[in-house]
Design a protein around this motif. Structure first.
Motif, mmCIF file in Angstrom:
data_model
loop_
_atom_site.group_PDB
_atom_site.id
_atom_site.type_symbol
_atom_site.label_atom_id
_atom_site.label_comp_id
_atom_site.label_asym_id
_atom_site.label_seq_id
_atom_site.Cartn_x
_atom_site.Cartn_y
_atom_site.Cartn_z
ATOM 1 N N GLU A 47 0.858 -1.187 0.000
ATOM 2 C CA GLU A 47 0.000 0.000 0.000
ATOM 3 C C GLU A 47 0.895 1.238 0.000
ATOM 4 O O GLU A 47 1.997 1.228 0.552
ATOM 5 C CB GLU A 47 -0.937 0.008 1.209
ATOM 6 C CG GLU A 47 -0.227 -0.086 2.540
ATOM 7 C CD GLU A 47 -1.087 0.370 3.693
ATOM 8 O OE1 GLU A 47 -1.178 1.589 3.899
ATOM 9 O OE2 GLU A 47 -1.648 -0.494 4.382
ATOM 10 N N GLY A 48 0.404 2.265 -0.680
ATOM 11 C CA GLY A 48 1.146 3.534 -0.707
ATOM 12 C C GLY A 48 2.178 3.611 -1.817
ATOM 13 O O GLY A 48 2.921 4.593 -1.895
ATOM 14 N N ALA A 49 2.239 2.592 -2.666
ATOM 15 C CA ALA A 49 3.225 2.646 -3.759
ATOM 16 C C ALA A 49 2.799 3.745 -4.739
ATOM 17 O O ALA A 49 1.643 3.782 -5.154
ATOM 18 C CB ALA A 49 3.310 1.307 -4.471
ATOM 19 N N PRO A 50 3.716 4.635 -5.089
ATOM 20 C CA PRO A 50 3.327 5.714 -6.001
ATOM 21 C C PRO A 50 3.064 5.177 -7.402
ATOM 22 O O PRO A 50 3.567 4.106 -7.763
ATOM 23 C CB PRO A 50 4.562 6.620 -6.004
ATOM 24 C CG PRO A 50 5.700 5.746 -5.620
ATOM 25 C CD PRO A 50 5.137 4.695 -4.705
ATOM 26 N N ALA A 51 2.291 5.917 -8.172
ATOM 27 C CA ALA A 51 2.104 5.562 -9.582
ATOM 28 C C ALA A 51 3.429 5.786 -10.299
ATOM 29 O O ALA A 51 4.212 6.654 -9.921
ATOM 30 C CB ALA A 51 1.025 6.437 -10.192
ATOM 31 N N GLY A 52 3.662 4.949 -11.313
ATOM 32 C CA GLY A 52 4.823 5.203 -12.175
ATOM 33 C C GLY A 52 6.032 4.323 -11.911
ATOM 34 O O GLY A 52 7.093 4.554 -12.496
ATOM 35 N N LEU A 53 5.911 3.302 -11.067
ATOM 36 C CA LEU A 53 7.041 2.378 -10.880
ATOM 37 C C LEU A 53 7.013 1.338 -11.993
ATOM 38 O O LEU A 53 5.956 0.816 -12.334
ATOM 39 C CB LEU A 53 6.964 1.673 -9.524
ATOM 40 C CG LEU A 53 6.916 2.556 -8.281
ATOM 41 C CD1 LEU A 53 6.914 1.689 -7.021
ATOM 42 C CD2 LEU A 53 8.098 3.525 -8.255
ATOM 43 N N ILE A 85 3.200 -0.847 -15.214
ATOM 44 C CA ILE A 85 3.495 0.356 -14.407
ATOM 45 C C ILE A 85 2.528 0.399 -13.220
ATOM 46 O O ILE A 85 1.323 0.164 -13.394
ATOM 47 C CB ILE A 85 3.297 1.636 -15.251
ATOM 48 C CG1 ILE A 85 4.102 1.556 -16.565
ATOM 49 C CG2 ILE A 85 3.662 2.884 -14.466
ATOM 50 C CD1 ILE A 85 3.801 2.690 -17.539
ATOM 51 N N SER A 86 3.034 0.745 -12.044
ATOM 52 C CA SER A 86 2.126 0.873 -10.891
ATOM 53 C C SER A 86 1.190 2.053 -11.156
ATOM 54 O O SER A 86 1.605 3.065 -11.734
ATOM 55 C CB SER A 86 2.916 1.080 -9.596
ATOM 56 O OG SER A 86 3.659 2.278 -9.667
ATOM 57 N N ASN A 87 -0.077 1.903 -10.744
ATOM 58 C CA ASN A 87 -1.064 2.949 -11.055
ATOM 59 C C ASN A 87 -1.554 3.689 -9.807
ATOM 60 O O ASN A 87 -2.536 4.415 -9.868
ATOM 61 C CB ASN A 87 -2.243 2.351 -11.837
ATOM 62 C CG ASN A 87 -3.010 1.320 -11.015
ATOM 63 O OD1 ASN A 87 -2.787 1.175 -9.813
ATOM 64 N ND2 ASN A 87 -3.914 0.595 -11.651
ATOM 65 N N GLY A 88 -0.864 3.489 -8.694
ATOM 66 C CA GLY A 88 -1.218 4.203 -7.466
ATOM 67 C C GLY A 88 -2.194 3.452 -6.578
ATOM 68 O O GLY A 88 -2.430 3.844 -5.443
ATOM 69 N N GLN A 89 -2.747 2.342 -7.086
ATOM 70 C CA GLN A 89 -3.645 1.505 -6.288
ATOM 71 C C GLN A 89 -2.787 0.502 -5.495
ATOM 72 O O GLN A 89 -1.633 0.250 -5.861
ATOM 73 C CB GLN A 89 -4.570 0.704 -7.212
ATOM 74 C CG GLN A 89 -5.493 1.541 -8.062
ATOM 75 C CD GLN A 89 -6.763 1.849 -7.310
ATOM 76 O OE1 GLN A 89 -6.846 2.866 -6.631
ATOM 77 N NE2 GLN A 89 -7.739 0.995 -7.414
ATOM 78 N N PRO A 90 -3.354 -0.125 -4.464
ATOM 79 C CA PRO A 90 -2.579 -1.162 -3.774
ATOM 80 C C PRO A 90 -2.125 -2.254 -4.755
ATOM 81 O O PRO A 90 -2.884 -2.634 -5.648
ATOM 82 C CB PRO A 90 -3.569 -1.734 -2.752
ATOM 83 C CG PRO A 90 -4.549 -0.632 -2.524
ATOM 84 C CD PRO A 90 -4.673 0.091 -3.834
#
Ligand code: EPS
Length: 389
Positions: free
Chosen positions: A219-225, A307-312
């Motif tokens: 949780e809390g991973a920023p979008a864009g990884l 890409i991470s999208n800001g969701q868990p």
């Protein structure tokens, strides 16, 4: 930029890890690492070995005055069982166990004694990975990212877990994680956990072993990884590889991927909504712009296009049953070429709870790597300054 290597055998003197690329200035304590090591050692269904080991890390390099210096970290965990093995002859073990690395390793290296293979293939090595993962978690925590896990299935007994794919706030996930932490199986559903314990007891009596399924979340991973641009930069691929590298893990999915495969596209894809008020803003990368969008569901498991999208971020993993069983399986003696039954080696009946903690470590590692890649910096202060830009 970030990498780690481990060395050490299951019944050798110790396990070691070298961690390269951690930014300078990150607070690291042996106590925090030891807490994670303790979590990995717990879990109903483990064997006699865990009564011997009390894993404790020693930090032998890369930390000064409690903070990383930018130099490689050297971590060491002693094998207490070494005291029982160092005077032994280490008798050859020539009957490979189906499902273990024994036969494939013997074929690879032209061996009849599989001991050199099993000593390194043993999941004992994951102790030091958890130490490395604790360092990765410390880095992630500075950026508000938290990694947790819970066990959802053991030996075919499924926990009743609320469907989190409609999740908007994090309370459901946090509650599951808190209940898991209080369970000796890391299972948030106590009724299912009780049935799982009974099953483990029955299977232990029957001389057999069990596998299961666990979930790791961030949780809390920023979008864009991660990145869509290359196969080896995709975050989902990197997480899958990291989790699949855990001994006995044979399946990984992001979000409810196999269930999604059975549904229509319109039932699966998480719509993008412009909220009327109090949205959870999604920060974009380069421009610093904040997009006011809301995702009412999270069936993508937090990753789209690699890409991470800001969701868990939700990763599920399947662990096969432990290959070492009291009940023998048919095999062949590699020394004589004759049929032979496997000989029992001390082992666990079920190590799914431990694997979930190793899963946390591997997910934390893959996320820390992607975060450092995105944010950049040689020190924590530099990373934080870049992150807040
Ligand atoms: C393992 C076999 C068992 C487990 C071990 C993994 O060890 P032993 O052969 O010494 O009884 O206890 O796991 C650990 C030691 C650990 O720390 O998790 C195997 O064959 O993979």
């Amino acid at each position: 930029m970030l990498r780690f290597l481990t060395a050490g055998e299951s019944h050798g003197p110790c396990l070691t890890a070298i961690v390269e690329g951690m930014p300078a200035g990150l607070a690291i304590s042996e106590e925090a690492i030891n807490r994670e090591l303790g979590r990995r050692q717990k879990g109903y269904g483990r064997g006699e070995r865990m009564k011997i080991e009390q894993d404790r890390v020693e930090i032998l390099g890369g930390v000064m005055h409690g903070r990383t210096s930018g130099a490689p970290l050297a971590l060491r965990i002693e094998n207490r069982d070494w005291a029982n093995w160092k005077e032994r002859d280490w008798p050859p073990l020539t009957v490979p166990r189906p499902g273990h690395a024994d036969l494939a390793g013997a074929l690879k290296f032209g061996l009849t004694d599989v001991r050199p293979i099993l000593e390194r293939a043993s999941a004992r090595e994951t102790a030091v990975r958890v130490a490395v993962g604790a360092v990765a978690k410390a880095l992630l925590a500075e950026f508000g990212v938290r990694v947790g896990s819970y066990v959802v299935e053991i030996g075919g007994i499924e926990a009743a877990i609320p469907d989190l794919s409609g999740l908007q706030d994090l309370s459901g996930l946090r509650e599951l994680a808190a209940r898991a932490e209080a369970s000796d199986l890391y299972c948030p559903d106590e009724q299912a956990a009780e049935a799982m314990r009974r099953r483990i007891d029955e299977v232990r009596q029957a001389g057999d072993s069990l596998g299961g399924v666990f979930v790791v979340f961030a949780e809390g991973a920023p979008a864009g990884l991660g990145s869509h641009a290359h196969w080896d930069r995709r975050l989902d691929a990197r997480l899958a590889a990291a989790v699949m590298s855990i001994p006995a893990v044979k399946g990984v999915e992001i979000g409810p991927a196999f269930e999604n495969a059975r549904r229509l596209g319109t039932q699966v894809h998480d719509e993008i909504i412009r909220p009327d008020r109090s949205p959870r803003p999604v920060r974009s990368g380069g421009s610093g712009a904040t997009f006011m969008v809301l995702r009412p569901t999270n069936r993508a498991g937090g990753i789209e296009g690699g890409i991470s999208n800001g969701q868990p971020i939700i990763v599920r993993a399947a662990m096969k049953p432990i290959p070492t069983t009291v009940t023998p399986l048919r095999s062949v003696d590699l020394a004589s070429g004759e049929p032979a039954a496997t000989q029992y080696q001390r082992s666990d009946v079920c190590a799914v709870p431990a694997a979930s903690i190793v899963g946390e470590a591997m997910v934390a590692w893959a996320l820390a790597e992607a975060l450092l890649e995105k944010v950049g910096g040689d020190s924590l202060a530099e990373m934080l300054a870049h992150f807040l830009l």
